[in-house]
Write a protein that holds these residues in place. Structure first.
Motif: not given
Ligand SMILES: NC(=O)c1ccc[n+]([C@@H]2O[C@H](COP(=O)([O-])OP(=O)(O)OC[C@H]3O[C@@H](n4cnc5c(N)ncnc54)[C@H](O)[C@@H]3O)[C@@H](O)[C@H]2O)c1
Length: 304
Positions: A123, A150-151, A164, A168
């Motif tokens: 990522h 992104t998240s 993660y 992100k």
């Protein structure tokens, strides 16, 4: 006429899920497309060249033009090769969409270094490597658009995804600074936090009833295809006045997300001591301290 007529787009992670829909929508909007995907499985390092090839065939069948790339975004030579594939295949590059992603979920107290590094590598480092490989070209031609993924697992938080979330959130910072630096030479960067029912979401361990409800809502109401129009728009010249922003997209809803700003100030003319802060900080800021709700609890209504 489409918003990407005459343009060339590189889409990473485009063999499946959201990336695949973005690649198809890019082609439908007139772009020639580099379809990158190493065809990874969610939980191992097995690779497969078929997903990227199949997407190029779908684009060709619909009358568009695409080339496949099976390089890994986390390999510096691979990132350079995908940019070169655009130049060799189509003579230019106008937009880069960094979709490629993996998950290695674990509670932080059980997270192994290998899980941390694998997620950071794909990522954050992958987004850096592909963006950096394209940047020289964008700067020289004084144009170019990045759409970075992104998240809400980072923006809002999600239990079991510390690696993660770190990656992100890193991508948000990267996107913001690319946008700030790029404004002098016509380069834009925006970040998108999607919701779409894909194999990646199916793999997330459900931690609470609220999360289970949220998942069920977007299993039925938020598709990967619904993410693509926003991404194509942001990559196009139609979005020339939009840079450094964070958007969410879920079903037919698009969110402009907030970005950190100072919300309250505490000042003490004599300077602070830890003891003084112990008496003052929490009571003074209590109303504005953020609670620990996660992504599953912010989007309680059905996607429309
Ligand atoms: N689906 C969601 O609701 C959701 C939510 C938040 C963020 N995201 C983000 O959206 C993006 C797409 O996710 P998705 O749900 O479509 O997942 P997906 O697993 O369906 O697709 C990801 C693709 O990336 C490819 N990939 C993995 N590692 C790669 C590498 N090193 N180089 C090249 N390709 C690689 C995989 O082979 C796969 O085809 C990811 O960045 C993900 O983190 C998705």
């Amino acid at each position: 006429m489409g918003v990407m007529d005459g343009k060339v787009a590189l889409v990473t992670g485009a063999g499946r899920g959201i990336g695949r829909e973005v690649a198809l929508a890019m082609a439908a909007a007139g772009a020639r497309v580099v379809v990158n995907d190493l065809g990874g499985t969610i939980g191992s390092d097995t690779t497969d060249e078929n997903p990227a090839r199949q997407v190029t065939e779908e684009i060709a069948a619909a009358g568009g033009e695409a080339v496949a790339s099976n390089d890994s975004v986390s390999d510096p030579d691979g990132a350079a090769a995908m940019v070169q594939a655009a130049v060799d295949g189509f003579g230019r590059l106008d937009a880069v969409v960094n979709v490629a992603g993996i998950l290695r979920d674990a509670m932080f107290h059980k997270m192994e270094l290998a899980q941390w590094q694998a997620v950071l590598d794909v990522h954050l480092n992958g987004t850096y490597l592909v963006s950096r490989a394209a940047m020289d070209r964008f700067r020289a031609q004084e144009s170019g658009a990045f759409v970075q993924f992104t998240s809400t697992s980072a923006l809002n938080g999600n239990i079991g995804q510390a690696n993660y979330a770190a990656a992100k959130f890193g991508i948000v910072g990267l996107s913001r600074v690319i946008a700030m630096e790029g404004q002098r030479f016509g380069v834009r960067s925006n970040a998108v936090a999607p919701f779409a029912w894909t194999r990646m979401i199916e793999a997330i361990p459900v931690q609470s009833e609220a999360q289970a409800d949220a998942f069920e809502k977007f299993r039925t109401g938020a598709t990967a295809a619904q993410v693509a129009p926003l991404v194509v728009y942001l990559a196009s010249d139609a979005a020339s006045a939009v840079s450094g922003q964070i958007f969410g997209v879920r079903g037919n809803e698009i969110y402009l997300m907030s970005q950190p700003r100072p919300v309250r100030t505490l000042h003490n003319g004599d300077g602070w001591t830890p003891d003084a802060l112990a008496g003052m900080l929490e009571p003074a800021l209590r109303q504005d301290l953020y609670d620990l709700r996660g992504t599953g609890e912010f989007y309680g209504w059905d996607p429309i």
